[in-house]
Design an enzyme around this catalytic site. Structure first.
Site, PDB file in Angstrom:
ATOM      1  N   CYS A  34      41.191  83.422  99.950  1.00 35.23           N
ATOM      2  CA  CYS A  34      41.927  84.603  99.478  1.00 35.23           C
ATOM      3  C   CYS A  34      41.650  85.815 100.357  1.00 35.23           C
ATOM      4  O   CYS A  34      42.340  86.822 100.249  1.00 35.23           O
ATOM      5  CB  CYS A  34      41.571  84.911  98.030  1.00 35.23           C
ATOM      6  SG  CYS A  34      39.828  85.278  97.794  1.00 35.23           S
ATOM      7  N   CYS A 104      36.332  83.941  91.862  1.00 29.82           N
ATOM      8  CA  CYS A 104      35.965  85.346  92.056  1.00 29.82           C
ATOM      9  C   CYS A 104      34.552  85.588  91.536  1.00 29.82           C
ATOM     10  O   CYS A 104      33.783  86.343  92.127  1.00 29.82           O
ATOM     11  CB  CYS A 104      36.964  86.263  91.344  1.00 29.82           C
ATOM     12  SG  CYS A 104      38.682  85.760  91.544  1.00 29.82           S
TER      13      CYS A 104
END
Ligand code: FES
Length: 133
Positions: A34, A104
């Site tokens: 990402c 994350c």
């Protein structure tokens, strides 16, 4: 995608954002997929207690929220306690994350580990003797 109220709160009002100029532990990690980057700064005292911690995250909202929560969870704790913090514990403290956003929280765990690796390295010690992963 549904986010918990806690995630939204830590995204909108992240705790401990910033830089510690005289930090004695700094760690930066990134996720190649990402492109998000997380950097953690710690001030660790002679008793091995994390007196202060700040972060800078260039990334998604969940990355900001998990960094914020992770810093809250290890602030005032010992290095040993901080090393035990898992990404799952961070996600649980936020009342959960959507499955596609779990990576994350991994970044937050890794950033803390990276900062503590730096701490031991600066002391001339082998991080592998202290950080068992
Ligand atoms: Fe990669 Fe959140 S999308 S850290």
């Amino acid at each position: 995608m549904e986010y918990s109220e806690k995630v939204m709160d830590h995204f909108a009002n992240p705790r401990n954002v910033g830089v510690i100029e005289d930090a004695n532990a700094v760690g930066e990690v990134g996720n190649a997929k990402c492109g998000d980057i997380m950097k953690m700064y710690m001030k660790i005292n002679d008793d091995g207690v994390i007196e202060d911690i700040k972060f800078k995250t260039f990334g998604c909202g969940a990355a900001v929220a998990t960094s914020s929560m992770a810093t809250e969870l290890v602030k005032g704790k010992t290095i040993e306690e901080a090393l035990k913090l898992t990404n799952k514990a961070v996600a649980e403290a936020l009342d959960g994350l959507p499955p596609v956003k779990m990576h994350c929280s991994v970044l937050a765990e890794e950033a803390i580990q990276a900062a503590l690796t730096d701490y031991y390295t600066r002391k001339g010690l082998n991080p592998a003797d202290y950080i068992k992963k």
